[in-house]
Design an enzyme around this catalytic site. Structure first.
Site, PDB file in Angstrom:
ATOM      1  N   GLU A   1     -11.022  31.710-146.726  1.00  0.00           N
ATOM      2  CA  GLU A   1     -10.688  30.550-147.554  1.00  0.00           C
ATOM      3  C   GLU A   1      -9.270  30.607-148.117  1.00  0.00           C
ATOM      4  OE1 GLU A   1     -14.783  28.829-149.330  1.00  0.00           O
ATOM      5  OE2 GLU A   1     -14.118  30.666-150.295  1.00  0.00           O
TER       6      GLU A   1
ATOM      7  N   GLU B   1     -18.036  28.681-103.795  1.00  0.00           N
ATOM      8  CA  GLU B   1     -17.278  27.666-104.546  1.00  0.00           C
ATOM      9  C   GLU B   1     -15.791  27.992-104.603  1.00  0.00           C
ATOM     10  OE1 GLU B   1     -19.952  25.415-107.758  1.00  0.00           O
ATOM     11  OE2 GLU B   1     -19.663  27.529-108.254  1.00  0.00           O
TER      12      GLU B   1
END
Length: 518
Positions: A318, A78
């Protein structure tokens, strides 16, 4: 007969003996494969586009050369050799240097860019001879072929191509080399490969997946079969950073030592409630609604460790670093000073910035680099957003298992959706993984909102069963007496119970006598 390296046996010898394996040194793969890939055989690595098949094939060769000094051949159908070399550099692998040293050879069988039509019958004889010549010239023991699907896409006669690929696989087996063949599949959970490739390379099959779970993609690897030998079953998560990193959670063993040494939580009353503090190698989970004081407990836990000369590591998902430092400062905790002294490290990141497996890899890398005695994650529930319960549970197992292996005390927080009361400790059923659970919640008493804390569970130790009032002051956390004469606090419906005044006065008098005797 072809001369084989000393550590390899001929195919006929292998058939009458136990199947030998060669380590791939791909992190985690040798654990789930019980030692690596079967020696002298071909393994099919199948997956959809972008799952990491080419990377797996390149890493297999690169590790063989750099760790075991085993030359390798890479056959590409490829990508061009230049692209393969360039892509490998992003992982820190200098393939050109290995080529110059004569340890790696890239055989270019990629399609003609001019798109010329092929006349006559399809035949791989010339390519097979080139591969065979390269194996003998470089004394290669490992071969990677990427990808056989490209061959099928170039030629219409699928049955003829299958026959030629089978010839190639058979010749490689005769030469005694250990081979990886990559192939494409259409669906993540459909047939093993397109064009029936698995029919001729059926000894060993490894499947790579990149599945969209919730809002995030999750990479997994599954060994479908390794003929004649054992391996672990099921899917295992992996990440791609400095190569493929697999997390073999099922291979983790419960063999770590258990310590009787106690460490302080940073809150004297909480230590007393826990029978003298947390165990050194335990995992603590503080769970409760937002604002109940979980981050404060984490901050005190980390500060106390640093004050004792221990290193501490905080992963915050957070709040920002500035916000954490400001909030800690309001409780008399100077995070910035602890960081300057090299005792504390804070890592802040949005949960959505990476997949769970990537976060796990970062956590493990930071722990290995900083070598802390205490680790905190605030909060686990933030990481659970947008992922399946199974993926989240595997993440927690990975973190807790690694922390216990390193004999680290872990303190994690979990935010529950329920504001009042509690139906379950966590939504993802991770409570069984932890050693100690601190339950924090709001309670309404006489028209006022109060906080409550309870040592819900503590393995291997006595602990206070009472539900105590938990107050946050400018000095930090303060734990007071139990909510006496009330029941139904945990369920969120506290009810005052009638008290026999005579009995209550006797209890108070006895308490006063005990204080005087002290």
């Amino acid at each position: 007969m072809t001369n084989l390296p000393e550590h390899q046996s001929s195919p006929t010898e292998q058939s009458s003996a136990e199947v030998k394996k060669i380590p791939t040194m791909i992190e985690g793969f040798d654990d789930i494969s019980h030692g690596g890939l079967p020696q002298g055989r071909t393994t099919l690595v199948s997956g959809t586009s972008g799952t990491g098949k080419t990377l797996f094939a390149v890493q297999f060769l690169y590790n063989g050369i750099t760790i075991f000094n085993e030359p390798g051949i890479f056959v590409t159908f490829e990508e061009s050799p230049q692209d393969i070399i360039k892509n490998a550099l992003s992982f820190g692998w200098n393939l050109q240097s290995l080529i110059d040293q004569g340890k790696l050879f890239i055989l270019d069988a990629s399609p003609d860019p001019d798109g010329q039509e092929v006349a006559g019958d399809f035949d791989l004889s010339a390519l097979i001879e080139r591969i065979q010549y390269a194996i003998r010239k470089y004394k290669a023991t490992r071969v990677s072929i990427d990808s056989v699907t490209a061959v099928f896409q170039q030629y219409d006669a699928a049955s003829v191509v299958r026959r030629e690929i089978f010839r190639l696989a058979f010749r490689l087996k005769q030469l005694g080399v250990t081979t990886i063949m990559t192939t494409e599949r259409v669906d993540e959970y459909g047939p093993v490969a397109r064009f029936g490739v698995e029919e001729f390379v059926s000894d060993n099959v490894v499947i790579l997946r990149n599945v969209l779970e919730g809002e995030r993609r999750r990479r997994t690897v599954e060994i479908l079969k390794l003929r004649g030998t054992t391996h672990m079953k099921g899917e295992y998560p992996f990440t791609i950073n400095n190569g493929i990193n697999i997390f073999p959670l099922g291979a983790m063993r419960l063999t770590q030592r258990s310590s009787n040494v106690r460490v302080s939580s940073g809150v004297k009353t909480l230590d007393e409630m826990c029978g003298g503090g947390f165990f050194k190698d335990s995992i603590i989970l503080a769970t409760g609604a937002t604002g109940t004081g979980k981050t404060l407990l984490v901050s005190k836990f980390l500060e106390t460790g640093c004050q004792q000369g221990e290193r501490a590591l905080l992963f915050a998902y957070e709040e920002s670093r500035a916000q954490l430092s400001r909030n800690a400062s309001s409780w008399g905790i100077d995070f910035e000073e602890l960081e300057r002294r090299g005792l504390l490290r804070i890592i802040c990141a949005y949960p959505e910035s990476a997949g769970l497996e990537d976060h796990l890899q970062i956590i493990k890398s930071e722990i290995a680099d900083f070598k802390p005695s205490r680790v905190a994650i605030d909060s686990l529930s933030a990481l659970a957003r947008g992922v399946s319960n199974n993926a989240f549970r595997q993440f927690v197992i990975g973190v807790t298992g690694f922390a216990k292996q390193e004999e680290i005390t872990g303190f994690f927080t979990n935010t529950t959706d329920q504001f009042m009361g509690s139906n379950s400790i966590t939504e993802s059923h991770i409570s069984t993984i932890t050693d100690t659970i601190l339950l924090l919640q709001y309670v309404e008493i006489r028209g006022e909102m109060s906080r409550a804390i309870n040592v819900f569970k503590m393995r291997g130790s006595w602990h206070d069963k009472g539900i105590r009032e938990y107050v946050i002051t400018e000095k930090g956390a303060e734990i007071r007496d139990s909510f006496r004469n009330f029941e139904g606090i945990i369920s969120g419906t506290p009810t005052r119970i009638s008290v026999d005044e005579k009995t209550e006065l006797a209890r108070i008098a006895k308490g006063m006598q005990d204080l005087e005797s002290e």
